[in-house]
Write a protein that holds these residues in place. Structure first.
Motif, PDB file in Angstrom:
ATOM      1  N   VAL A  92      89.643  -3.067  48.859  1.00 12.85           N
ATOM      2  CA  VAL A  92      88.938  -1.959  48.215  1.00 12.85           C
ATOM      3  C   VAL A  92      87.457  -2.091  48.535  1.00 12.85           C
ATOM      4  CG1 VAL A  92      88.376  -0.829  46.043  1.00 12.85           C
ATOM      5  CG2 VAL A  92      90.630  -1.883  46.353  1.00 12.85           C
ATOM      6  N   LYS A  93      86.913  -1.060  49.150  1.00 12.88           N
ATOM      7  CA  LYS A  93      85.502  -1.071  49.531  1.00 12.88           C
ATOM      8  C   LYS A  93      84.845   0.192  49.020  1.00 12.88           C
ATOM      9  CE  LYS A  93      82.495  -1.770  53.530  1.00 12.88           C
ATOM     10  NZ  LYS A  93      82.447  -1.973  55.005  1.00 12.88           N
ATOM     11  N   PRO A  94      83.707   0.078  48.330  1.00 14.85           N
ATOM     12  CA  PRO A  94      83.036   1.277  47.817  1.00 14.85           C
ATOM     13  C   PRO A  94      82.697   2.257  48.937  1.00 14.85           C
ATOM     14  CG  PRO A  94      82.077  -0.719  46.881  1.00 14.85           C
ATOM     15  CD  PRO A  94      83.003  -1.151  47.981  1.00 14.85           C
ATOM     16  N   ILE A  95      82.860   3.543  48.648  1.00 10.84           N
ATOM     17  CA  ILE A  95      82.540   4.583  49.629  1.00 10.84           C
ATOM     18  C   ILE A  95      81.104   4.441  50.121  1.00 10.84           C
ATOM     19  CG2 ILE A  95      82.182   7.070  49.893  1.00 10.84           C
ATOM     20  CD1 ILE A  95      85.057   6.473  49.991  1.00 10.84           C
ATOM     21  N   SER A  96      80.206   4.073  49.231  1.00  9.08           N
ATOM     22  CA  SER A  96      78.797   3.983  49.582  1.00  9.08           C
ATOM     23  C   SER A  96      78.517   2.939  50.651  1.00  9.08           C
ATOM     24  CB  SER A  96      77.957   3.674  48.338  1.00  9.08           C
ATOM     25  OG  SER A  96      78.364   2.445  47.751  1.00  9.08           O
ATOM     26  N   GLN A  97      79.439   1.981  50.834  1.00 14.18           N
ATOM     27  CA  GLN A  97      79.249   0.940  51.833  1.00 14.18           C
ATOM     28  C   GLN A  97      79.913   1.278  53.162  1.00 14.18           C
ATOM     29  OE1 GLN A  97      80.171  -3.018  50.416  1.00 14.18           O
ATOM     30  NE2 GLN A  97      79.261  -2.632  48.406  1.00 14.18           N
ATOM     31  N   MET A  98      80.580   2.404  53.221  1.00  9.06           N
ATOM     32  CA  MET A  98      81.212   2.833  54.457  1.00  9.06           C
ATOM     33  C   MET A  98      80.223   3.656  55.280  1.00  9.06           C
ATOM     34  SD  MET A  98      85.013   3.919  53.101  1.00  9.06           S
ATOM     35  CE  MET A  98      86.024   2.743  52.199  1.00  9.06           C
ATOM     36  N   THR A 104      83.196   9.354  40.276  1.00 11.12           N
ATOM     37  CA  THR A 104      82.722   8.003  40.590  1.00 11.12           C
ATOM     38  C   THR A 104      82.192   7.931  42.018  1.00 11.12           C
ATOM     39  OG1 THR A 104      84.295   6.999  39.039  1.00 11.12           O
ATOM     40  CG2 THR A 104      83.375   5.561  40.745  1.00 11.12           C
ATOM     41  N   ILE A 105      82.901   8.578  42.939  1.00 15.28           N
ATOM     42  CA  ILE A 105      82.463   8.597  44.347  1.00 15.28           C
ATOM     43  C   ILE A 105      81.114   9.301  44.482  1.00 15.28           C
ATOM     44  CG2 ILE A 105      82.985   9.609  46.622  1.00 15.28           C
ATOM     45  CD1 ILE A 105      85.960   8.983  45.985  1.00 15.28           C
ATOM     46  N   LEU A 106      80.919  10.396  43.750  1.00  9.15           N
ATOM     47  CA  LEU A 106      79.633  11.089  43.780  1.00  9.15           C
ATOM     48  C   LEU A 106      78.512  10.165  43.317  1.00  9.15           C
ATOM     49  CD1 LEU A 106      80.394  14.673  42.383  1.00  9.15           C
ATOM     50  CD2 LEU A 106      79.841  14.045  44.738  1.00  9.15           C
ATOM     51  N   GLN A 107      78.781   9.401  42.279  1.00  9.86           N
ATOM     52  CA  GLN A 107      77.770   8.457  41.782  1.00  9.86           C
ATOM     53  C   GLN A 107      77.481   7.376  42.817  1.00  9.86           C
ATOM     54  OE1 GLN A 107      79.014   6.966  37.963  1.00  9.86           O
ATOM     55  NE2 GLN A 107      78.992   8.976  36.992  1.00  9.86           N
ATOM     56  N   GLU A 108      78.532   6.903  43.472  1.00  5.87           N
ATOM     57  CA  GLU A 108      78.362   5.870  44.508  1.00  5.87           C
ATOM     58  C   GLU A 108      77.527   6.393  45.671  1.00  5.87           C
ATOM     59  OE1 GLU A 108      81.939   4.219  45.983  1.00  5.87           O
ATOM     60  OE2 GLU A 108      82.652   3.519  44.046  1.00  5.87           O
ATOM     61  N   LEU A 109      77.816   7.617  46.092  1.00  9.67           N
ATOM     62  CA  LEU A 109      77.112   8.191  47.235  1.00  9.67           C
ATOM     63  C   LEU A 109      75.645   8.460  46.922  1.00  9.67           C
ATOM     64  CD1 LEU A 109      79.803  10.703  48.547  1.00  9.67           C
ATOM     65  CD2 LEU A 109      79.086   8.578  49.643  1.00  9.67           C
ATOM     66  N   GLY A 110      75.361   8.818  45.674  1.00  8.31           N
ATOM     67  CA  GLY A 110      73.989   9.090  45.281  1.00  8.31           C
ATOM     68  C   GLY A 110      73.502  10.442  45.769  1.00  8.31           C
ATOM     69  N   GLN A 111      72.250  10.742  45.466  1.00  9.00           N
ATOM     70  CA  GLN A 111      71.674  12.041  45.794  1.00  9.00           C
ATOM     71  C   GLN A 111      71.044  12.080  47.180  1.00  9.00           C
ATOM     72  OE1 GLN A 111      71.929  14.794  43.856  1.00  9.00           O
ATOM     73  NE2 GLN A 111      73.201  13.585  42.470  1.00  9.00           N
ATOM     74  N   LYS A 112      70.424  10.990  47.601  1.00  8.92           N
ATOM     75  CA  LYS A 112      69.704  10.971  48.873  1.00  8.92           C
ATOM     76  C   LYS A 112      70.650  10.548  50.003  1.00  8.92           C
ATOM     77  CE  LYS A 112      65.229  10.039  46.734  1.00  8.92           C
ATOM     78  NZ  LYS A 112      64.053   9.139  46.667  1.00  8.92           N
ATOM     79  N   ARG A 113      71.322  11.534  50.577  1.00 11.21           N
ATOM     80  CA  ARG A 113      72.301  11.270  51.631  1.00 11.21           C
ATOM     81  C   ARG A 113      72.425  12.488  52.517  1.00 11.21           C
ATOM     82  NH1 ARG A 113      76.856  13.978  49.362  1.00 11.21           N
ATOM     83  NH2 ARG A 113      76.701  14.097  47.106  1.00 11.21           N
ATOM     84  N   THR A 114      72.956  12.281  53.697  1.00 13.60           N
ATOM     85  CA  THR A 114      73.152  13.400  54.621  1.00 13.60           C
ATOM     86  C   THR A 114      74.557  13.987  54.511  1.00 13.60           C
ATOM     87  OG1 THR A 114      73.825  11.869  56.380  1.00 13.60           O
ATOM     88  CG2 THR A 114      71.492  12.468  56.261  1.00 13.60           C
ATOM     89  N   SER A 115      75.488  13.241  53.951  1.00 14.49           N
ATOM     90  CA  SER A 115      76.873  13.709  53.867  1.00 14.49           C
ATOM     91  C   SER A 115      77.005  14.813  52.826  1.00 14.49           C
ATOM     92  CB  SER A 115      77.811  12.555  53.520  1.00 14.49           C
ATOM     93  OG  SER A 115      77.467  11.984  52.266  1.00 14.49           O
ATOM     94  N   ARG A 116      78.034  15.652  53.013  1.00 21.45           N
ATOM     95  CA  ARG A 116      78.382  16.698  52.067  1.00 21.45           C
ATOM     96  C   ARG A 116      79.832  16.470  51.637  1.00 21.45           C
ATOM     97  NH1 ARG A 116      73.842  17.039  51.956  1.00 21.45           N
ATOM     98  NH2 ARG A 116      72.408  18.684  52.627  1.00 21.45           N
ATOM     99  N   VAL A 117      80.146  16.838  50.402  1.00 19.00           N
ATOM    100  CA  VAL A 117      81.502  16.644  49.911  1.00 19.00           C
ATOM    101  C   VAL A 117      82.096  17.972  49.453  1.00 19.00           C
ATOM    102  CG1 VAL A 117      80.997  14.283  49.181  1.00 19.00           C
ATOM    103  CG2 VAL A 117      80.823  16.150  47.527  1.00 19.00           C
ATOM    104  N   ALA A 118      83.415  18.037  49.545  1.00 15.33           N
ATOM    105  CA  ALA A 118      84.168  19.158  48.976  1.00 15.33           C
ATOM    106  C   ALA A 118      85.423  18.579  48.350  1.00 15.33           C
ATOM    107  CB  ALA A 118      84.533  20.181  50.051  1.00 15.33           C
TER     108      ALA A 118
END
Length: 217
Positions: free
Chosen positions: A8-14, A34-48
């Motif tokens: 198990v590896k946090p999304i933020s570390q991928m 939880t994944i949104l919190q891991e990714l944080g606000q300052k990122r280039t990725s987008r989620v749906a």
């Protein structure tokens, strides 16, 4: 006998390469939050996210130029039309428990006064009136927008602009935009984006602004 070990590896570390789209099935709403919190606000990725399916999209560098330029065109047209608006960037819009989506750009027009001064969304806030996506063809993304209830979505992909209008909680494709009903948006935007690639954003925008007196609003 072989032993299987779950890692198990946090999304933020991928690390996802630009242009990649990662789809994860069977994601609960709590896991999505939880994944949104891991990714944080300052990122280039987008989620749906829609009913258990999560997509994480990392745009290519060339994705950014059409996105920003189309957003500038919308602002220019709204100002020329004398319509007030409030841009809301790539905020995560949610239908709690069912869907979440992050547009490349979005605008409050009908409800702009409600959103003035908002630093974050509050319960009961309406969805944006217009959302813009570049290089997205995902069914999950469209379904997420439907669930959130965004009235109008523009998707620019491979030199073509498609307009989706929400009618009876389902999107239908349209050749016209109710935001700019008298302007051939599906023809205009691709032409302007192509000009942008040729001469740069500033010159393309200046050239477009010179044509505004000829447009019928």
């Amino acid at each position: 006998m072989a032993t299987t070990i779950s890692v198990v590896k946090p999304i933020s570390q991928m690390h996802f390469a630009p242009g990649s789209v990662v789809t994860i099935s069977n994601v609960t709403w709590q896991e999505f939050e939880t994944i949104l919190q891991e990714l944080g606000q300052k990122r280039t990725s987008r989620v749906a996210y829609y009913q258990g399916t999560l997509e994480i999209m990392v745009p290519l560098p060339e994705h950014e130029i059409p996105r920003d330029f189309i957003s500038d065109i919308v602002k220019t047209l709204l100002r020329a039309k004398g319509v007030r608006y409030q841009p809301f960037g790539s905020t995560t819009f949610k239908n709690h428990g069912a869907a979440g989506v992050e547009p490349d750009a979005c605008f409050y027009i009908q409800n702009y006064q409600t959103m003035i001064g908002r630093r974050r969304l509050e319960p009961g806030d309406p969805p944006p009136d217009l959302a813009i996506e570049s290089d997205v063809t995902s069914k999950t993304t469209i379904e997420a927008y439907e669930s959130v209830g965004v009235p109008e979505v523009w998707i620019y992909n491979s030199g073509k602009l498609t307009i989706y209008l929400l009618q009876a909680k389902k999107y239908t494709k349209s050749e016209t935009s109710p935001t700019f009903p008298q302007i051939p948006i599906t023809e205009l935007i691709p032409q302007l984006v192509e000009r942008n690639w040729q001469v740069g954003s500033l010159q393309a925008l200046e050239e477009f602004e010179e044509t505004l007196p000829n447009l019928k609003f």
